[in-house]
Design an enzyme around this catalytic site. Structure first.
Site, short mmCIF file in Angstrom:
data_model
loop_
_atom_site.label_atom_id
_atom_site.label_comp_id
_atom_site.label_asym_id
_atom_site.label_seq_id
_atom_site.Cartn_x
_atom_site.Cartn_y
_atom_site.Cartn_z
N THR A 33 0.37 -1.91 0.42
CA THR A 33 0.03 -0.21 0.01
C THR A 33 1.27 1.23 0.10
OG1 THR A 33 -1.84 -1.29 1.26
CG2 THR A 33 -1.61 1.70 1.64
N GLY A 34 0.67 2.10 -0.69
CA GLY A 34 1.61 3.01 -0.45
C GLY A 34 1.23 3.87 -1.87
N THR A 36 3.91 4.37 -4.07
CA THR A 36 5.14 3.50 -5.09
C THR A 36 4.51 2.21 -4.73
OG1 THR A 36 7.53 4.61 -3.49
CG2 THR A 36 7.83 3.11 -4.97
N ASP A 89 6.55 -4.25 -1.90
CA ASP A 89 5.73 -3.36 -0.66
C ASP A 89 6.23 -1.40 -1.13
OD1 ASP A 89 4.10 -2.18 0.72
OD2 ASP A 89 3.78 -2.98 2.13
N ASP A 92 8.83 3.78 4.27
CA ASP A 92 8.82 5.15 4.41
C ASP A 92 10.27 5.45 5.30
OD1 ASP A 92 6.17 5.95 4.31
OD2 ASP A 92 6.30 4.45 5.95
N LYS A 102 7.54 1.76 8.32
CA LYS A 102 6.61 1.43 7.22
C LYS A 102 5.18 1.81 8.37
CE LYS A 102 5.69 -1.68 4.85
NZ LYS A 102 5.51 -0.70 3.40
N GLY A 104 3.22 4.88 7.23
CA GLY A 104 2.68 6.05 7.12
C GLY A 104 1.11 6.33 6.21
N GLU A 111 0.53 -4.99 6.06
CA GLU A 111 1.84 -5.50 5.49
C GLU A 111 2.71 -6.07 6.44
OE1 GLU A 111 1.38 -0.47 2.89
OE2 GLU A 111 2.43 -0.97 5.00
#
Length: 262
Positions: A33-34, A36, A89, A92, A102, A104, A111
């Protein structure tokens, strides 16, 4: 007309493309998730459309599930997938030992569960996420909503015994209300500035009643694909190499995860 990608988005896209090319047919894949991971999903969708790539994906958040489904990725839950071949994944922060911060984006618990159920974990990130010592990015800690103030106080009591430079703890908000994770929990962000011993801090945090999980990922990642603003990528960890710039600068639609951490 869409704006051209910024150097940071170019770097994220380049790292995601390089990682997507490492995905093999029939893999069971954990999808992060995020901001990227957004690019990863796009590139996997392109491979599915152009190559007929067949994979099974386990998403780490409801946002990832929605995007992956639209990209044509067949999704299952972790119980149905069993052991995963690979998780890709963002992060941060990561250090040279491939310890990660991680969370954020608010999905750290799922995750970590997905990463721990995988044979390998590849992190995709721009070069700014590579740090000498973790801690500049606030460390997310997922806690139960019941008694969260007491949990916060217990964390505050724990911190002086660790090699840190800060001790501020804030409850993450979504507007004026507390941010609630997909698991129905809250997130405390620890502004530590420096984490001298990530393994010890992760262990001690998880001993506090009310702490569900911390955003310290220790011993889970074996490879990081780093993207650069000119489209180059480099791999550290299980392999090393430099990719040519390729076609990094071109118009793209907005990244829906651009305002989230990795």
């Amino acid at each position: 007309m869409p704006e051209r990608l910024s150097p940071v988005e170019t770097a994220k896209r380049a790292a995601a493309r390089r990682a997507a090319d490492l995905v093999e047919p029939d893999m069971a894949l954990g999808i992060g998730t995020g901001s990227t991971a957004y690019w990863l999903i796009r590139h996997l969708g392109e491979r599915i459309a152009s190559e007929g790539l067949r994979i099974t994906g386990v998403p780490t958040s409801s946002q990832t599930a929605e995007l992956a489904s639209k990209a044509g990725i067949a999704l299952v839950d972790l119980e149905a997938a069993g052991r995963l071949d690979l998780t890709i994944d963002g992060a941060d922060e990561f250090d040279s030992a491939l310890n990660l911060v991680k969370g954020g984006g608010g999905a750290l618990l799922r995750e970590k569960i997905v990463a721990a159920a995988s044979d390998r974990m590849i992190v995709i990130a721009d070069k700014s996420k590579h740090v000498e010592t973790l801690g500049a990015f606030p460390l997310p800690v997922e806690v139960t909503s019941f008694g969260w103030q007491s949990t916060k106080a217990a964390i505050e009591d724990l911190l002086p015994g660790h090699d840190l430079l800060g001790d501020q703890i804030t409850l993450r908000l979504d507007g004026e209300a507390p941010f609630v994770t997909d698991g129905g929990n809250l997130i405390l962000d620890l502004h530590l500035k420096r984490i001298g011993d990530p393994r010890r801090l992760a262990r001690d945090l998880n001993l506090i009643p009310g702490v569900v999980e911390s955003g310290l990922f220790i011993g889970l990642c074996d490879t990081v694909v780093i993207g650069h603003g000119d489209g180059r990528t480099e791999i550290i960890g299980s392999a090393n190499g430099i990719a040519p710039p390729g076609d990094a600068d071109f118009p793209e639609p907005d990244n829906l995860f651009a305002d989230l951490g990795d």
